[in-house]
Design a protein around this motif. Structure first.
Motif: not given
Length: 467
Positions: A286-309
């Motif tokens: 599923w991780v590989e399939e999600a990447e093929r579909r273009g879905l974000p796999n944001i593993r850490s809080m630090v990587d997720a924060i930029p979505a706010l702005t």
């Protein structure tokens, strides 16, 4: 499984009873109580309420849970991942939409394939989740939740939607302009002829899905156990409001609203079906399939924060008067600071515990072991190979721990000079948490071999089995 499917222990049942009473006094309707997967892990469920009230109730519930635990000589842990190798804890944020006259807009009825109103609202939600998956991820992000998400005990970090077999088939028929044929209710065979059969829920219970349709609502399962539910609900309500606005703009100018609704459902499905996944969210496939579909796999809080702005997020929140650009930028800065401070506190606590209690305990155990070897040798010509091997192993692990401790002290101190914001948070994630894991490795091994009477910390058995 012995724990999960077992009955509540008397001490826990007494605590849960008193907790219910205290919650009811505050007008918080709670009802479900049962064991969860991990030993000493248990569940409570409040009855649904309007969002603002539910958020307040949830904050009060966490406070009351801790206070009542104290009275029962228990400790209520709300940390998402207090123990390595044991399931963490989270919240299931059940979310639906009801009109002011009591109509649930996510109730499919008996014939969902013919319920145009339901299908339009369903597809608007799917569209919203697909377009703003990154915002949903940051709405549940925390340093503690990073350890839990995707750890085969909680939803993965990839946001997807589970619909169940029947709804998926309904949408496929719309996409392909084919006639939907319901397979009818499926009887559950429970293997006991003396008990009546019952109908299987066609929405199933896929616990690996982050955002699952469960009958007449969605269940957002990524929320951390100590988190406020305000953030995820603010995000959910706002992104869905935008999707509804766009759908309304299309439908209000249509001559034939039913035909336009059908076209709109088909359009949204074509554009956003990548977010729909009914399979095993834990699998590597599923991780590989999600990447093929273009879905974000944001593993850490630090990587997720930029979505706010992002420009998209700012435009949406400002359009509905929820947050201004300045408020979002403030939240971004605060989130980075929270992450860095939490990891810094954890690292310094680890340094103190190791220096002041663990290393002295290991030295005491090693000294006793060495004295025992010498005493045995002096008393008789006996085989002391087992004691010697333990002494060598303990000494080697102690040396490894001291090296790892020195490194953790160095990188933690350096973290204070790393500036502010994203750079410091990323440093703590990459350098400090890595050094913490390197120190933990030899300490965990020492915990297993050091005399229990000497080891100064409670063991896993002490913490989670002796309730």
């Amino acid at each position: 499984e012995d724990h999960y499917f077992g009955t509540l222990k008397p001490k826990v049942a007494a605590y849960m009873h008193d907790l219910d009473v205290e919650l009811w006094k505050l007008g918080i309707p709670a009802k479900t109580k049962h064991n969860e997967v991990a030993p000493a892990q248990h569940e409570l469920a409040p009855v649904f309420d309007t969002t603002n009230v539910a958020v307040d109730h949830n904050q009060l519930t966490m406070e009351i849970m801790k206070k009542v635990a104290d009275k029962h000589d228990l400790v209520c842990l709300l940390h998402e991942k207090p123990f390595e190798g044991i399931n963490g804890s989270g919240k299931h944020n059940n979310w639906s939409m009801i009109t002011d006259d009591g109509v649930n807009l996510l109730d499919p009825g008996k014939t969902p394939s013919e319920n145009i109103q339901f299908l339009v609202f369903l597809m608007a939600v799917i569209k919203a989740v697909d377009e703003y998956a990154d915002l949903l991820r940051i709405s549940v992000a925390s340093a503690g939740n990073d350890h839990r998400l995707g750890a085969n005990e909680a939803p993965p970090a990839v946001v997807s939607i589970f619909l169940g077999d029947e709804l998926t088939e309904v949408l496929k028929s719309i996409e392909n302009d084919t006639y939907f044929t319901s397979h009818g209710a499926v009887q559950m065979d429970i293997g006991a002829t003396v008990l009546p059969h019952f109908v299987k829920d066609n929405t199933d219970r896929n616990r690996t899905s982050p955002f699952a349709f469960t009958g007449n609502k969605f269940e957002f399962r990524m929320v951390g156990s100590q988190d406020s539910i305000a953030q995820p609900n603010v995000v959910l309500n706002t992104i869905v409001a935008e999707a509804f606005e766009e759908a309304c703009d299309e439908l209000e100018k249509a001559e034939d609203i039913n035909e336009k609704a059908h076209d709109l459902i088909k359009k949204y499905l074509t554009e956003h079906q990548r977010i729909i996944f009914n399979g095993d969210g834990y699998s590597d496939a599923w991780v590989e399939e999600a990447e093929r579909r273009g879905l974000p796999n944001i593993r850490s809080m630090v990587d997720a924060i930029p979505a706010l702005t992002t420009d998209k997020a700012i435009a949406m929140f400002e359009k509905f008067g929820v947050f201004t650009k300045a408020e979002l930028e403030s939240r971004e800065e605060i989130q980075y600071e929270i992450y860095a401070k939490e990891i810094n506190i954890e690292a310094r606590a680890m340094i103190n515990i190791t220096n002041k209690t663990l290393i002295p305990a290991v030295i005491k155990d090693i000294t006793a072991l060495a004295q025992s070897i010498n005493a045995v040798k002096a008393a008789c010509d006996c085989d002391v190979s087992v004691q010697t091997e333990l002494l060598q192993e303990s000494s080697a692990l102690l040396s490894d721990a001291k090296v790892a401790l020195a490194k953790l002290e160095e990188v933690t101190d350096k973290g204070l000079t790393m500036g502010d914001g994203a750079a410091r948070a990323a440093y703590y994630r990459d350098e400090v948490t890595t050094a913490m894991a390197e120190l933990r490795a030899p300490i965990d091994k020492l915990e297993i071999i050091v005399d229990k009477k000497v080891w100064p910390m409670p063991s896993y058995g002490d913490l989670i089995f002796e309730v």
